[in-house]
Motif scaffolding. Structure first.
Motif, mmCIF file in Angstrom:
data_model
loop_
_atom_site.group_PDB
_atom_site.id
_atom_site.type_symbol
_atom_site.label_atom_id
_atom_site.label_comp_id
_atom_site.label_asym_id
_atom_site.label_seq_id
_atom_site.Cartn_x
_atom_site.Cartn_y
_atom_site.Cartn_z
ATOM 1 N N LYS A 158 0.818 -1.206 0.000
ATOM 2 C CA LYS A 158 0.000 0.000 0.000
ATOM 3 C C LYS A 158 0.859 1.266 0.000
ATOM 4 O O LYS A 158 0.527 2.243 -0.655
ATOM 5 N N GLU A 159 1.995 1.229 0.709
ATOM 6 C CA GLU A 159 2.866 2.412 0.784
ATOM 7 C C GLU A 159 3.410 2.780 -0.588
ATOM 8 O O GLU A 159 3.469 3.962 -0.930
ATOM 9 N N LYS A 160 3.818 1.809 -1.375
ATOM 10 C CA LYS A 160 4.347 2.089 -2.713
ATOM 11 C C LYS A 160 3.265 2.695 -3.603
ATOM 12 O O LYS A 160 3.512 3.665 -4.318
ATOM 13 N N ILE A 161 2.076 2.133 -3.551
ATOM 14 C CA ILE A 161 0.969 2.653 -4.353
ATOM 15 C C ILE A 161 0.655 4.086 -3.951
ATOM 16 O O ILE A 161 0.554 4.982 -4.802
ATOM 17 N N GLU A 162 0.519 4.331 -2.667
ATOM 18 C CA GLU A 162 0.178 5.671 -2.202
ATOM 19 C C GLU A 162 1.291 6.669 -2.496
ATOM 20 O O GLU A 162 1.023 7.840 -2.772
ATOM 21 N N SER A 163 2.531 6.212 -2.464
ATOM 22 C CA SER A 163 3.646 7.080 -2.821
ATOM 23 C C SER A 163 3.579 7.471 -4.300
ATOM 24 O O SER A 163 3.757 8.646 -4.653
ATOM 25 N N LEU A 164 3.327 6.508 -5.165
ATOM 26 C CA LEU A 164 3.183 6.806 -6.594
ATOM 27 C C LEU A 164 2.037 7.784 -6.837
ATOM 28 O O LEU A 164 2.155 8.717 -7.636
ATOM 29 N N LEU A 165 0.941 7.583 -6.137
ATOM 30 C CA LEU A 165 -0.226 8.458 -6.316
ATOM 31 C C LEU A 165 0.040 9.867 -5.790
ATOM 32 O O LEU A 165 -0.354 10.850 -6.420
ATOM 33 N N SER A 166 0.702 9.975 -4.653
ATOM 34 C CA SER A 166 0.945 11.301 -4.083
ATOM 35 C C SER A 166 2.039 12.059 -4.833
ATOM 36 O O SER A 166 2.028 13.284 -4.867
ATOM 37 N N ASP A 167 2.961 11.333 -5.458
ATOM 38 C CA ASP A 167 4.062 11.972 -6.180
ATOM 39 C C ASP A 167 3.687 12.395 -7.596
ATOM 40 O O ASP A 167 4.444 13.134 -8.232
ATOM 41 N N ASN A 168 2.551 11.931 -8.096
ATOM 42 C CA ASN A 168 2.171 12.189 -9.490
ATOM 43 C C ASN A 168 0.703 12.580 -9.569
ATOM 44 O O ASN A 168 -0.167 11.776 -9.256
ATOM 45 N N LYS A 169 0.456 13.808 -10.003
ATOM 46 C CA LYS A 169 -0.927 14.289 -10.077
ATOM 47 C C LYS A 169 -1.762 13.467 -11.056
ATOM 48 O O LYS A 169 -2.934 13.216 -10.820
ATOM 49 N N ILE A 170 -1.144 13.048 -12.163
ATOM 50 C CA ILE A 170 -1.850 12.238 -13.155
ATOM 51 C C ILE A 170 -0.968 11.038 -13.479
ATOM 52 O O ILE A 170 0.164 11.206 -13.940
ATOM 53 N N ILE A 171 -1.490 9.845 -13.215
ATOM 54 C CA ILE A 171 -0.735 8.625 -13.481
ATOM 55 C C ILE A 171 -1.653 7.586 -14.106
ATOM 56 O O ILE A 171 -2.791 7.396 -13.648
ATOM 57 N N LEU A 172 -1.156 6.971 -15.156
ATOM 58 C CA LEU A 172 -1.894 5.917 -15.833
ATOM 59 C C LEU A 172 -1.149 4.603 -15.628
ATOM 60 O O LEU A 172 -0.023 4.446 -16.096
ATOM 61 N N PHE A 173 -1.750 3.712 -14.872
ATOM 62 C CA PHE A 173 -1.216 2.360 -14.706
ATOM 63 C C PHE A 173 -1.703 1.565 -15.910
ATOM 64 O O PHE A 173 -2.915 1.446 -16.128
ATOM 65 N N MET A 174 -0.762 1.068 -16.681
ATOM 66 C CA MET A 174 -1.132 0.469 -17.961
ATOM 67 C C MET A 174 -0.193 -0.667 -18.330
ATOM 68 O O MET A 174 0.829 -0.875 -17.677
ATOM 69 N N LYS A 175 -0.557 -1.368 -19.371
ATOM 70 C CA LYS A 175 0.309 -2.396 -19.941
ATOM 71 C C LYS A 175 1.172 -1.703 -20.982
ATOM 72 O O LYS A 175 0.672 -1.252 -22.014
ATOM 73 N N GLY A 176 2.460 -1.584 -20.688
ATOM 74 C CA GLY A 176 3.379 -0.848 -21.534
ATOM 75 C C GLY A 176 3.632 0.528 -20.952
ATOM 76 O O GLY A 176 3.427 0.766 -19.765
ATOM 77 N N ASP A 177 4.086 1.451 -21.804
ATOM 78 C CA ASP A 177 4.369 2.802 -21.338
ATOM 79 C C ASP A 177 3.969 3.817 -22.406
ATOM 80 O O ASP A 177 3.402 3.453 -23.431
ATOM 81 N N LYS A 178 4.279 5.109 -22.146
ATOM 82 C CA LYS A 178 3.902 6.190 -23.055
ATOM 83 C C LYS A 178 4.362 5.936 -24.487
ATOM 84 O O LYS A 178 3.733 6.370 -25.429
ATOM 85 N N PHE A 179 5.494 5.282 -24.614
ATOM 86 C CA PHE A 179 6.114 5.135 -25.923
ATOM 87 C C PHE A 179 5.780 3.809 -26.603
ATOM 88 O O PHE A 179 5.895 3.692 -27.816
ATOM 89 N N MET A 180 5.359 2.822 -25.797
ATOM 90 C CA MET A 180 5.054 1.517 -26.375
ATOM 91 C C MET A 180 3.950 0.825 -25.569
ATOM 92 O O MET A 180 4.223 -0.042 -24.739
ATOM 93 N N PRO A 181 2.695 1.223 -25.802
ATOM 94 C CA PRO A 181 1.601 0.521 -25.140
ATOM 95 C C PRO A 181 1.546 -0.931 -25.616
ATOM 96 O O PRO A 181 1.848 -1.217 -26.773
ATOM 97 N N LYS A 182 1.177 -1.839 -24.686
ATOM 98 C CA LYS A 182 1.198 -3.265 -25.005
ATOM 99 C C LYS A 182 -0.187 -3.901 -25.024
ATOM 100 O O LYS A 182 -0.311 -5.110 -24.960
#
Length: 101
Positions: free
Chosen positions: A3-27
């Motif tokens: 839970k700490e890692k998830i909440e850290s990612l959420l608090s550190d980034n105003k907009i975050i998309l958890f996805m398969k792949g990344d901005k440059f290569m969606p999978k």
């Protein structure tokens, strides 16, 4: 659950998309569709490739109570997956949420 890692990612980034792949290569098609919509509205967001982190991939489903990916968060709030992102975009509500972030 990490839970700490998830909440850290959420608090550190105003907009975050958890996805398969990344901005440059969606999978997957759903991730690609969500990514294309968000890119129309802002460049100021990050992606997190859940295929590279099996523990977070499993834990985030429990944390969010959302069984599928992608998952878009804005200001630490789950917005939803690909279909919801599309509906919010078409209604203009996604642009408002992103502008407020």
């Amino acid at each position: 659950m990490n839970k700490e890692k998830i909440e850290s990612l959420l608090s550190d980034n105003k907009i975050i998309l958890f996805m398969k792949g990344d901005k440059f290569m969606p999978k997957c098609g759903f991730s690609m569709n969500a990514l294309e919509i968000i890119k129309k509205l802002t460049d100021d967001f990050i992606t997190y490739d859940i295929l590279e982190d099996e523990e977070l991939r499993s834990d985030l489903k429990i944390y969010s109570e959302w069984p599928t990916y992608p998952q878009l968060y804005i200001n630490q709030e789950l917005i939803g997956g690909s279909d919801i992102i599309k509906d919010l975009y078409l209604s203009g509500d996604l642009e408002k949420l992103i502008q407020e972030a």
